[in-house]
Design an enzyme around this catalytic site. Structure first.
Site, PDB file in Angstrom:
ATOM      1  N   HIS A  76       0.815  -1.217   0.000  1.00 48.21           N
ATOM      2  CA  HIS A  76       0.000   0.000   0.000  1.00 48.21           C
ATOM      3  C   HIS A  76       0.847   1.266   0.000  1.00 48.21           C
ATOM      4  O   HIS A  76       0.575   2.208  -0.730  1.00 48.21           O
ATOM      5  CB  HIS A  76      -0.918  -0.022   1.219  1.00 48.21           C
ATOM      6  CG  HIS A  76      -2.030   0.960   1.130  1.00 48.21           C
ATOM      7  ND1 HIS A  76      -3.129   0.744   0.349  1.00 48.21           N
ATOM      8  CD2 HIS A  76      -2.193   2.171   1.698  1.00 48.21           C
ATOM      9  CE1 HIS A  76      -3.930   1.775   0.453  1.00 48.21           C
ATOM     10  NE2 HIS A  76      -3.380   2.669   1.254  1.00 48.21           N
ATOM     11  N   HIS A 122     -11.280   1.776  -0.947  1.00 51.41           N
ATOM     12  CA  HIS A 122     -11.522   1.283   0.413  1.00 51.41           C
ATOM     13  C   HIS A 122     -12.246  -0.051   0.299  1.00 51.41           C
ATOM     14  O   HIS A 122     -13.265  -0.285   0.949  1.00 51.41           O
ATOM     15  CB  HIS A 122     -12.301   2.308   1.244  1.00 51.41           C
ATOM     16  CG  HIS A 122     -11.548   2.734   2.455  1.00 51.41           C
ATOM     17  ND1 HIS A 122     -12.122   3.037   3.652  1.00 51.41           N
ATOM     18  CD2 HIS A 122     -10.218   2.895   2.646  1.00 51.41           C
ATOM     19  CE1 HIS A 122     -11.183   3.375   4.530  1.00 51.41           C
ATOM     20  NE2 HIS A 122     -10.030   3.304   3.943  1.00 51.41           N
TER      21      HIS A 122
END
Ligand SMILES: Nc1ncnc2c1ncn2[C@@H]1O[C@H](COP(=O)(O)OP(=O)(O)O)[C@@H](O)[C@H]1O
Ligand SMILES: [Mg+2]
Lengths: 775, 89, 233, 89
Positions: A76, A122
Site C-alpha cells: 500500500h 476502500h
C-alpha cells in the site's frame, strides 16, 4: 498514499546518514517480542527484504522499527509490485502543477484557480463493514485534497458489486451507499457522479473507490513536506486509538498491555463531524501562514505521514509518542505509530507559531499537540517519554522499498472466453423487444437514482450538472468557470482484454467529460487487482497500465496520481482487473454546459461516430445469456480524439441541445436515457429513429463500440453540425427526430421495427434497482 | 402461545470509536455536567414475540440478533428482558 | 436590512443563505454560534447542515450553543427568524416552533427535487408568492418527517400556520408527493405569532436558473421586504 | 465519589410512527420470524457518572434526559440501572 507514477526512484541511501551516530540507538523495549523469521514473515517482509533492512540500519531493527518498515514497505505504501510499471504513465503537461507523489494531483484550471483531485480505494474495509468502510473511504480522500490547501467541492465514486440477487451483495451495496452518503452529506460536499456495476466477478470482493475534487487559488497550494529544521510537528484532530493497526497477525497479548483482544478492533469508525471541523481548521491554518506542511495520517498513520514528509524535503523528524493524544490507555509506540484512527493530521508548524496553531484548532473544538520537531539528521526518530524506540533513515524508508516486476502471462480461461465464438448468442432468445427491455432493465444500465438520491448533490449551490448524466459539473464559486469529472471502468471489458479495457476506460471517461462541453484535462486512477504475485494478475496489471498509458498520452490527459489496490481476492478468486479512471475537465462558461436529455419535439437526432456492432463483453451477453465473453470493443484513439474535439467545438459554438455518449447497453440504453430525461424534474419525450447500418439488430442496438455520441440540435443547425463533423473527419448521420412528450421510442432497422412505450421504459429504467433494494 | 416483550440492547464494541457518544459527552460537559466521564450510545430494540415460554422468546431473539439486529463486526448485544405484553413502551 | 446567518461548526448551507440574502438585496452577515449577541440584526436565518454533527437528534445539541439564547430572545420579541432544513430542526428543538422532525419514512437520506404549494401569502416570508403557487426546489435531509401531536396539528391548520405543503405538479397534496412522511404533507410552518418560519426544502438552493430553479428567491425577497417595511413604518 | 454506569433508555412515544421499528419488523418477517408482532426501536445511552450515591447518579441522569437526551415531544425515557463501573459495556 501517493502514487509514485513518476517516482523519483531514489536509490536507498547506504546506512544511516551522519549525525545519528551522536544520538543513542534505540534498545528493545521491555515486552517487545523477539524478532524471529516468523515475526518478519508476519509483517509481510521477505527474508531478502529483511536483510536489506538490516543493511540500511547497520544493526537489528527493534520491534517498533520492524513495524514501521513493514508498513512503509507494504504494498500500500511502498508500491512494491507496481512502481516500475507506473513510471511508464505520462504525467506531464503544461497545466499540471503537481503530478504523482503528493497527497493529491493538482492542475491549473484557469482564472487563477487550481484543482486538486484524487481517487482512493476502500475495498477491503467495505467488504468487512460496508457502512464504516465506505464512510472512512470518503473521509480519507477528502483529507488528501484539503491537505493540499484546496476546499473539497465534489465527490464521486466508483462501485463494483456482485449480482444484486444475492442477499449479501444487497447488504454490502446498501451499506456502502449509505456510508458514502452519510459521511459526505454531513461534511457538506456535493456528490456529482460515479458509477455502479454489478457482475458476479465482484461477488466476494466489492470495489469501493472514492474520488474528491477540491479548488483553491493557485498561490494557496501547500505540500506535505517537513521543511525547516527546528520547526514543530503537531498532531491535530482526533485522538489516536487502537483502530486498524497494521495487518500483523501475531497474538494480541504481545501487542497490548493489559487489554483484552476485543479492544483492538480492525474496523475504523468515521466521524464526519470531526472531519468537517478538521477541514475548516486545516484551511484556516493553511491560510494563516503558520504552517509549512500538512498531511493526513492515513494508511500507516503517524508512520507514513512523518516519514513521507521528511522524505520529501530531505530532512528528518523526531517525535515522542508519549505526547500524542490517545483515546485508550497503555498504547505501545508500535500501536501509536501504526494506528489508523480517522480524522487526524500531522502538521509542521513554524517554530514559535504553536500557540497560534492551537488557537485556530480550539476555535474548531479540536486538539493540537506538539509531538516533535523537524531535524537535520535525515532520520525518522521516535521516542517514548524521551527514550529512543526507533531511529531509521527516512529516505530509504519512503523511497527504498524494493520493487519488483514479475513476468506475467494471460490466463488460459480468459483467453478461451475472449476467443469464444459469440455468434450463436446474437439472436435474442425472446425477441428484440424483450431483449431491449432486459438490457435497459439490467441493474448495470438502469438508473442509479436510488444511489445518488442518498447523496446530497446540491449543497453549496454550485452543482451545475448533477449525477444522472455523463459527467458531473461543478462551478468554481464566484466565477462562471466549471470543472467536470467522471469515473469509469467497465470491468468486464478489462477482464476480457485488460489493455483494450483500460484504454476504453480512459476513452469513455474523457468522452463523458467532453459530452458536457468540458475539455478533458487529466486523470487520477485507482487500480484494483488481485494478487500481484500471480502470473495472470501481473499480466492483467501490465496490460492495463500500458493501455492507460497509450490512451492518456494520445488524449493528452496526463495521470497526476492515484492508488493501487492489490490482493482483492477471496479463496484464490480475484476480482476482475478494474483500473478505474477518474477524469477531470474544464469548461469556461457553465451556462454552455450540454445536458444529456432530448429537449424539444422536432429536433433532429444525430449520431456522431460509426456503428461497428461490438458485442464482446457486452451487457447484452451478460443480461440475456449470462455470458462474459468475446473480444471487447477496441478503441481507435485517433477517431476517439477527433470525436471529442469535434463535440467540444460544437458545444463551444452552442450548437448542441443535447449530447449523450454510448456505453454499457449500447444505443438502446443511450436512446432510452435521452428520451426519459431526468427523474422528477425532466420531461420525457419520444423519438423516431431509423438505422440503415448493415448490422444485425442485436449488434446495432446493444453493441458497445467506443467513439459514439448521440446529439440533438435545433432543426436549423443540422447542416452546420454535419459540416463540422465532416471537417473533423468524424462520421455523422441524422438518425431521427425527437417526438412529443410521453410519445414512444420508435426504432426502425433494416429488418425490424420496435415501439417502446414511454411508461414501459420508465418502469424498467427507473424501477429495477429500487424494486430490488426495497423488497 | 403468550406474547412477550423482549428487550434487546445493542451497543458499540469496546475500543471502537463512538462519535455519537463523544458528541453527547462533549455537549453534557458544556452544559456543566462535569461528573460525566464517558458516554456510549447504542440501540434499544423491543420485540413483541409470541412464544410458548420466556426462554423460547429469548432464544428466538438471540437468533435474530445474530442474524439481523446486531452487526457482529461493530456491535455487542444483550437480551435483558422477556416480560409480558407492552413492557418497555 | 441586516440578516444574521447563524453558523454552527457543522453548518453547510451558511454560504448558500448568504448568497440568497445578497441576491435579495439584503445585507447578510455570519454570526458564529459562540457569539452571545446578534449584532443588531433585523432578521435571523438558521441555515442547513449538521450543526453539531446531528448526533443524538438533529438540532438537539445545537440548541445549547451560546448564540441560541440571543436567537430565542429575538424570536420571543417578534423578530423574524427563518430556519431551513437543519435550521428547522434546531428551531423545533429550541422550542421556537412546535413539533419535531422524525426520520424520513424511507429511513434514507433523501436529496432530490420536490414540489410544494404556497398555502398562504401575506406573511413576512411569503408576500411575494401567489397563493396556491407550486414551487420546485431541492430537499436534502434524513430527518424531515414532520410530527406534532393532534392538538398542535389542529392548531396549525386552524390558524393557517402551515405555509408550505408538499404537492404534485398540479398542486395536489397527495401521499405520493409527500417525500418523507410528514403529517399533512407539511413542508413549512410558522409559530403562533407568525414571526418564526421553519421549512425542510431548500429555497437557498433555488436562486439561480443555471442551478435549475429560482423558486426560492422570492422567500428571501419577502423577508428583506418585510424588514424594509418595518424600517420605514 | 464513586463511578456509576447509568443506563438510559429512550424510546419513541406510544402511538408515534416508528419507521425504524417498522423496517426491522418487515425484515424479520421476510426472514421468516412470523412470531414477531411488533418492533420498536429506541436508544440506549450509557453514562459513566461520578456521584456520591446511586440515587444521586440517577437524579443527575434524569435531569440530563429532560434537558438533552430525550425529546419530550416524541420520546419517553427510562433510567434503568445505576451500577458500578463498566456495566453495560
Ligand atoms: N455510485 C454513483 N454515485 C453517484 N452517481 C452515480 C453513481 N453511479 C452512477 N451514477 C450516475 O448515474 C449516471 C449514469 O452512470 P453510468 O451508467 O455509469 O454512466 P456512463 O455509462 O455514462 O458512465 C452518471 O451521471 C453517474 O454519475
Ligand atoms: Mg456516459
Amino acid at each position: 498514499m501517493a502514487n509514485p507514477a513518476s517516482g523519483n526512484g531514489g536509490a536507498p541511501a547506504a546506512g544511516g546518514p551522519g549525525g545519528t551516530a551522536t544520538l543513542e540507538s534505540p534498545l528493545p523495549r521491555p515486552g517487545d517480542p523477539a524478532i524471529t523469521p516468523e515475526l518478519v514473515e508476519d509483517h509481510g517482509l521477505s527474508p531478502d527484504e529483511y536483510a536489506q533492512i538490516r543493511r540500511i540500519m547497520g544493526r537489528e531493527p527493534t520491534f517498533t522499527e520492524l513495524g514501521v518498515f513493514s508498513a512503509m514497505w507494504s504494498e500500500h505504501c511502498g508500491y512494491k509490485n507496481s512502481k516500475r510499471l507506473l513510471r511508464l504513465l505520462p504525467t506531464q503537461a503544461p497545466w499540471v502543477i503537481q503530478g504523482p507523489g503528493e497527497n493529491a494531483g493538482v492542475i491549473d484550471v484557469g482564472g487563477g484557480y487550481a484543482l486538486a483531485f484524487k481517487i482512493e480505494s476502500h475495498n477491503h474495509p467495505s467488504a468487512v463493514e460496508p457502512y464504516q468502510g465506505a464512510a472512512t473511504g470518503v473521509g480519507g480522500i477528502l483529507r488528501d485534497v484539503f491537505t493540499m490547501g484546496a476546499r473539497p467541492v465534489a465527490t464521486l465514486n466508483s462501485l463494483h458489486f456482485g449480482d444484486l440477487d444475492i442477499p449479501r451483495v444487497r447488504y454490502l451495496f446498501g451499506g456502502v451507499v449509505k456510508g458514502l452518503g452519510d459521511y459526505g452529506n454531513c461534511v457538506g460536499i456535493p456528490s456529482t457522479g460515479g458509477e455502479v456495476y454489478f457482475d458476479r466477478g465482484y461477488e466476494d470482493n466489492p470495489i469501493v473507490n472514492a474520488m474528491c475534487l477540491g479548488l483553491m487559488r493557485k498561490e494557496d497550494l501547500i505540500r506535505g513536506t517537513a521543511e525547516g529544521v527546528g520547526n514543530t510537528l503537531m498532531a491535530v484532530g482526533a485522538r489516536t486509538g487502537r483502530d486498524g493497526i497494521h495487518g500483523a497477525t501475531f497474538a494480541s497479548e504481545e501487542l497490548s498491555e493489559g487489554d483484552d483482544e476485543a479492544s483492538r478492533p480492525q474496523v475504523q469508525v468515521g466521524d464526519p463531524f470531526t472531519e468537517k471541523l478538521l477541514l475548516e481548521a486545516s484551511l484556516e491554518l493553511i491560510a494563516s501562514g503558520h504552517i509549512v506542511g500538512i498531511q493526513d495520517m492515513g494508511a500507516a498513520g503517524l508512520t507514513s505521514s512523518g516519514a513521507e514528509m521528511a522524505g520529501r524535503s530531505g530532512t528528518g523528524v523526531e517525535m515522542d509518542v508519549a505526547l500524542v493524544p490517545v483515546r485508550e490507555q497503555g498504547m505501545t509506540p508500535y500501536e501509536i505509530l501504526l494506528s489508523e484512527s480517522q480524522e487526524r493530521m500531522l502538521v509542521v508548524a513554524e517554530a514559535g507559531k504553536e500557540d497560534a496553531v492551537r488557537e485556530i484548532l480550539e476555535k474548531w473544538e479540536l486538539e493540537a499537540e506538539t509531538i516533535g520537531s523537524v531535524t537535520a539528521t535525515g532520520s525518522f526518530r521516535v521516542l517514548e517519554g524521551g527514550v529512543a524506540v526507533a531511529d531509521i533513515p527516512a529516505l530509504p524508508l519512503t523511497d527504498g522499498c524494493p520493487t519488483y516486476e514479475r513476468q506475467g502471462a494471460e490466463g488460459d480461461d480468459v483467453r478461451e472466453l475472449r476467443e469464444m465464438d459469440i455468434a450463436p448468442y446474437v439472436e435474442p432468445p425472446g425477441g428484440l423487444e424483450d431483449a431491449f427491455l432486459r438490457v435497459v432493465g439490467s441493474p448495470n444500465v438502469a438508473s442509479k437514482q436510488w444511489v445518488y438520491e442518498q447523496y446530497d448533490t446540491t449543497v453549496r449551490g454550485n452543482s451545475i450538472e448533477r449525477p444522472g448524466g455523463d459527467a458531473g459539473v461543478i462551478r468554481i464559486p464566484g466565477t462562471n468557470r466549471g470543472v467536470a469529472a467522471s469515473t469509469d471502468c467497465n470491468g468486464r471489458h478489462t477482464y476480457l482484454n485488460p489493455r483494450a479495457g483500460a484504454m476504453g476506460a480512459v476513452a469513455e471517461a474523457a468522452r463523458n467529460v467532453a459530452c458536457t462541453g468540458a475539455v478533458p484535462m487529466a486523470v487520477t486512477n485507482c487500480l484494483n487487482f488481485g494478487s500481484p504475485l500471480k502470473s495472470h494478475i501481473q499480466h492483467q496489471f501490465r496490460e492495463a497500465v500500458l493501455g492507460m498509458r497509450d490512451a492518456c498520452a494520445y488524449l493528452e490527459t496526463p495521470v497526476t496520481g492515484g492508488n493501487v489496490s492489490f490482493y482483492n481476492e477471496t479463496d484464490g478468486k480475484a476480482v476482475y482487473p478494474t483500473p478505474v479512471i477518474g477524469m477531470v475537465g474544464v469548461i469556461d462558461d457553465v451556462e454552455a454546459v450540454v445536458r444529456y436529455a432530448f429537449r424539444d419535439p422536432g429536433d433532429p437526432i444525430l449520431l456522431l461516430g460509426a456503428n461497428t456492432g461490438e458485442l464482446g463483453g457486452s451487457e447484452y451477453l451478460y443480461a440475456l445469456h449470462g455470458l462474459v465473453a468475446g473480444e471487447p470493443p477496441p478503441v481507435d484513439l485517433p477517431a476517439e480524439r477527433a470525436l471529442q474535439r469535434c463535440i467540444l467545438a460544437m458545444a463551444q459554438l452552442r450548437l448542441l441541445k443535447s449530447a449523450h455518449d454510448v456505453a454499457s447497453g449500447g444505443l438502446a440504453a443511450t436512446l432510452t436515457e435521452c428520451c426519459l430525461g431526468r427523474p422528477r424534474t425532466g420531461r420525457s419525450v419520444g423519438a423516431a429513429v431509423r438505422f440503415t447500418d448493415a448490422l444485425s439488430d442485436t449488434a446495432l442496438l446493444f453493441g458497445e463500440d467506443h467513439g459514439r455520441v448521440v446529439l440533438t440540435c435545433a432543426p436549423e443547425d443540422e447542416d452546420r453540425l454535419l459540416r463540422h463533423a465532416a471537417n473533423y473527419g468524424v462520421p455523422c448521420a441524422r438518425i431521427g427526430t425527437v417526438t412529443d412528450p410521453r410519445a414512444p421510442l420508435e426504432i426502425e432497422t433494416p429488418s425490424s421495427r420496435l415501439r417502446l412505450e414511454s411508461e414501459t421504459l420508465r418502469e424498467r429504467y427507473y424501477g429495477v434497482i429500487p424494486d430490488i433494494m426495497n423488497q | 402461545m403468550t406474547r412477550f416483550t423482549v428487550e434487546v440492547l445493542v451497543t458499540p464494541r469496546p475500543g471502537l470509536l463512538d462519535p455519537q457518544g463523544k458528541a453527547i459527552h462533549h455537549a453534557l460537559s458544556s452544559l456543566g455536567y462535569d461528573a460525566v466521564e464517558d458516554v456510549r450510545v447504542g440501540k434499544a430494540i423491543y420485540l413483541e414475540v409470541a412464544a410458548a415460554t420466556p426462554e423460547d422468546a429469548r432464544e428466538r431473539a438471540e437468533e435474530m440478533c445474530r442474524k439481523l439486529l446486531a452487526n457482529p463486526v461493530t456491535e455487542d448485544f444483550r437480551i435483558t428482558a422477556a416480560e409480558g405484553d407492552g413492557a418497555g413502551r | 436590512m441586516k440578516v444574521a446567518i447563524i453558523t454552527f461548526p457543522g453548518s453547510n448551507c451558511d454560504q448558500d443563505c448568504h448568497r440568497s440574502v445578497e441576491l435579495a438585496c439584503g445585507s447578510p452577515r455570519y454570526v458564529w454560534h459562540r457569539e452571545t449577541s446578534l449584532g443588531g440584526a433585523d432578521a435571523v436565518i438558521v441555515p442547513g447542515g449538521f450543526a453539531h454533527g446531528d448526533y443524538l437528534r438533529p438540532g438537539a445539541i445545537a440548541r445549547f450553543s451560546p448564540v441560541m439564547d440571543a436567537v430565542t430572545r429575538f424570536g420571543r420579541d417578534g423578530g423574524l427568524i427563518v430556519g431551513i432544513c437543519n435550521g428547522f430542526q434546531v428551531l423545533c428543538e429550541a422550542g421556537l416552533l412546535p413539533g419535531a422532525l422524525l426520520r424520513n419514512r424511507s429511513l434514507r437520506f433523501q436529496s432530490h427535487h420536490c414540489r410544494m404549494r404556497v398555502e398562504r401569502t401575506g406573511t413576512p416570508f411569503t408576500s411575494t408568492f401567489r397563493e396556491g403557487q407550486v414551487l420546485g426546489m431541492p430537499l436534502s435531509h434524513a430527518d424531515g418527517n414532520y410530527y406534532a401531536n393532534p392538538e398542535t396539528l389542529a392548531d396549525l391548520e386552524a390558524e393557517g400556520r402551515v405555509l408550505f405543503r408538499y404537492c404534485d405538479a398540479r398542486g395536489n397534496a397527495t401521499a405520493e408527493a409527500n417525500p418523507n412522511g410528514s403529517l399533512h404533507n407539511i413542508a413549512g410552518i410558522v409559530n403562533a405569532r407568525g414571526n418564526v418560519l421553519g421549512m425542510m426544502p431548500h429555497p437557498d438552493r433555488a436562486i439561480e436558473a443555471v442551478l435549475g430553479s429560482v423558486d426560492g428567491l422570492p422567500l428571501f425577497e419577502s423577508l428583506v421586504g418585510a424588514i424594509a417595511r418595518k424600517e420605514v413604518a
